[in-house]
Design a protein around this motif. Structure first.
Motif, PDB file in Angstrom:
ATOM      1  N   VAL A   1       2.374  -3.375  -9.363  1.00 53.50           N
ATOM      2  CA  VAL A   1       2.983  -3.288  -8.135  1.00 53.50           C
ATOM      3  C   VAL A   1       2.559  -2.656  -6.882  1.00 53.50           C
ATOM      4  O   VAL A   1       2.544  -3.152  -5.222  1.00 53.50           O
ATOM      5  CB  VAL A   1       4.687  -3.075  -7.617  1.00 53.50           C
ATOM      6  CG1 VAL A   1       5.168  -3.092  -6.950  1.00 53.50           C
ATOM      7  CG2 VAL A   1       5.345  -4.433  -8.952  1.00 53.50           C
ATOM      8  N   THR A   2       2.324  -1.507  -7.520  1.00 56.32           N
ATOM      9  CA  THR A   2       1.385  -0.472  -6.104  1.00 56.32           C
ATOM     10  C   THR A   2      -0.259  -0.947  -6.289  1.00 56.32           C
ATOM     11  O   THR A   2      -0.246  -0.269  -5.375  1.00 56.32           O
ATOM     12  CB  THR A   2       1.930   0.860  -6.416  1.00 56.32           C
ATOM     13  OG1 THR A   2       1.796   1.071  -8.006  1.00 56.32           O
ATOM     14  CG2 THR A   2       3.089   0.869  -7.284  1.00 56.32           C
ATOM     15  N   HIS A   3      -0.352  -1.628  -6.323  1.00 55.13           N
ATOM     16  CA  HIS A   3      -1.854  -1.631  -6.367  1.00 55.13           C
ATOM     17  C   HIS A   3      -2.718  -0.466  -7.017  1.00 55.13           C
ATOM     18  O   HIS A   3      -4.001  -0.037  -6.586  1.00 55.13           O
ATOM     19  CB  HIS A   3      -2.597  -2.330  -5.336  1.00 55.13           C
ATOM     20  CG  HIS A   3      -1.549  -3.538  -4.857  1.00 55.13           C
ATOM     21  ND1 HIS A   3      -2.014  -4.327  -5.708  1.00 55.13           N
ATOM     22  CD2 HIS A   3      -0.064  -4.269  -4.223  1.00 55.13           C
ATOM     23  CE1 HIS A   3      -1.220  -5.612  -5.035  1.00 55.13           C
ATOM     24  NE2 HIS A   3      -0.829  -4.839  -4.399  1.00 55.13           N
ATOM     25  N   ASN A   4      -2.346   0.590  -7.692  1.00 53.34           N
ATOM     26  CA  ASN A   4      -2.412   1.855  -8.260  1.00 53.34           C
ATOM     27  C   ASN A   4      -3.239   1.827 -10.057  1.00 53.34           C
ATOM     28  O   ASN A   4      -2.925   2.171 -10.455  1.00 53.34           O
ATOM     29  CB  ASN A   4      -2.087   2.820  -8.121  1.00 53.34           C
ATOM     30  CG  ASN A   4      -1.986   3.849  -8.242  1.00 53.34           C
ATOM     31  OD1 ASN A   4      -3.488   4.796  -8.720  1.00 53.34           O
ATOM     32  ND2 ASN A   4      -1.190   5.561  -8.389  1.00 53.34           N
ATOM     33  N   TYR A   5      -4.514   1.222  -9.613  1.00 54.75           N
ATOM     34  CA  TYR A   5      -5.224   0.873 -11.143  1.00 54.75           C
ATOM     35  C   TYR A   5      -5.068   1.679 -11.391  1.00 54.75           C
ATOM     36  O   TYR A   5      -5.313   1.657 -12.771  1.00 54.75           O
ATOM     37  CB  TYR A   5      -5.890  -0.182 -10.776  1.00 54.75           C
ATOM     38  CG  TYR A   5      -5.402  -1.490 -10.190  1.00 54.75           C
ATOM     39  CD1 TYR A   5      -4.284  -2.694 -10.835  1.00 54.75           C
ATOM     40  CD2 TYR A   5      -5.550  -1.854  -8.855  1.00 54.75           C
ATOM     41  CE1 TYR A   5      -4.174  -3.468  -9.943  1.00 54.75           C
ATOM     42  CE2 TYR A   5      -5.438  -2.352  -8.375  1.00 54.75           C
ATOM     43  CZ  TYR A   5      -4.734  -3.354  -9.123  1.00 54.75           C
ATOM     44  OH  TYR A   5      -3.709  -5.053  -8.146  1.00 54.75           O
ATOM     45  N   PHE A   6      -5.638   2.951 -10.887  1.00 57.66           N
ATOM     46  CA  PHE A   6      -5.830   4.136 -12.083  1.00 57.66           C
ATOM     47  C   PHE A   6      -4.496   4.562 -13.021  1.00 57.66           C
ATOM     48  O   PHE A   6      -4.975   4.867 -14.299  1.00 57.66           O
ATOM     49  CB  PHE A   6      -6.022   5.251 -11.229  1.00 57.66           C
ATOM     50  CG  PHE A   6      -7.244   5.491 -10.425  1.00 57.66           C
ATOM     51  CD1 PHE A   6      -8.461   5.360 -10.951  1.00 57.66           C
ATOM     52  CD2 PHE A   6      -7.092   5.886  -8.998  1.00 57.66           C
ATOM     53  CE1 PHE A   6      -9.430   5.078 -10.909  1.00 57.66           C
ATOM     54  CE2 PHE A   6      -7.982   6.059  -8.515  1.00 57.66           C
ATOM     55  CZ  PHE A   6      -9.263   5.693  -8.521  1.00 57.66           C
TER      56      PHE A   6
END
Length: 312
Positions: free
Chosen positions: A185-190
């Motif tokens: 959802v946040t595109h924070n793939y870390f």
């Protein structure tokens, strides 16, 4: 599984931990690597990289001091790029209360520091203090989320310790799914790195539960320290581990290997030590109340006191 036919050999003696200087050298090297990688990726943000390191050091210092106070053994600090930092140690007595205090000793001082910085910002209106306050508060609130392996997730696990073994794997699976969804959802793939750690931990937890079930069926005790383990008990636990853990199946079940280190480490990890369930229901309620207050109050504070600023 017949524990009585196990050939009894003398259990191996663990190697001594590195000297304090070596431990701190590793911590320093991991810190330098951490800063170096972030500087390479975000060269224009060196000030905020260093401030992030300060925030994490204060957070981990809380865990470190608590572990030292409760006489944990082999306490070490490591910095891991993209995942933050962590302090590890082995408690002599597994006290539920001490464990929870140790977990809260990381995020609570950071949140309090962030609130104090917010008060300074309200007094002088310098945006630097607002951003630094957010950094302290959000990083530590993130750690209080009820998602394992974050502090909040481990807090929930410890509050529910002593219950059915199936609860922790379910909680880990739910945590992994929640974080995976959040990453998308946040595109924070870390965050997917944390999900990977959760999956790894879940697999290890399921494996350990199977070994515990085998040991229970064989009436082999494991609620003790490695030092208190008899040679026969070591061999019985060792046999269960070798039968269950794929990476250790090459070891002979009945004979100590010249390369016994991996098996011995797994035995040490499996042992629960001297358990001490010293949490009353009232104490658990207080802990949950503190957890909720420190998670929710700072967000409300920012929303109500700085309506013109963005939190996220």
């Amino acid at each position: 599984m017949d524990a009585g036919n196990t050939v009894v050999s003398k259990k191996p003696v663990p190697e001594e931990m590195p000297e304090t200087k070596a431990i701190w050298l590793k911590a320093l090297l991991s810190l330098v690597l951490y800063i170096g990688i972030y500087y390479f990726l975000f060269q224009q943000k060196i000030k905020w990289i260093l401030l992030l390191v300060v925030v994490m050091i204060i957070h981990e210092a809380g865990h470190f001091i608590a572990m030292k106070y409760f006489k944990y053994k082999d306490v070490q600090l490591f910095f891991v790029p993209f995942l933050g930092a962590f302090v590890s140690g082995r408690p002599g007595i597994i006290s539920q209360r001490q464990r929870i205090i140790t977990l809260l000793a990381g995020p609570l001082p950071g949140i309090i520091t962030g609130i104090l910085l917010f008060v300074i910002f309200k007094y002088n209106q310098q945006i630097f203090y607002y951003h630094l306050s957010l950094m302290f508060v959000l990083l530590n609130i993130f750690n209080l989320l009820p998602v394992s392996p974050l502090d909040g997730g481990q807090l929930i696990e410890n509050l529910s310790s002593g219950t059915n073994r199936i609860i922790q794997p379910i909680f880990l699976a739910a945590s992994g799914i929640a974080l995976f969804y959040f990453a998308l959802v946040t595109h924070n793939y870390f965050i997917l790195l944390i999900v990977w750690l959760i999956v790894t931990r879940l697999r290890a937890q399921i494996m350990q539960n199977r070994i515990y079930n085998d040991l229970d069926k064989s009436s082999v005790p494991y609620n003790k320290s490695y030092e208190a383990l008899s040679d026969e008990e070591y061999m019985n636990i060792r046999k269960c581990i070798i039968r269950r853990v794929p990476s250790l199946k090459s070891y002979d079940e009945d004979e100590i290997s010249d390369d016994e280190g991996p098996v011995m480490e797994y035995v040490q990890k499996l042992l629960k030590g001297t358990a001490k369930n010293d949490m009353t229901l009232q104490y658990k309620i207080v802990v949950i109340a503190v957890w909720i207050i420190f998670t929710v109050f700072p967000i409300i504070m920012y929303v109500l006191c700085t309506p013109g600023y963005h939190i996220f």
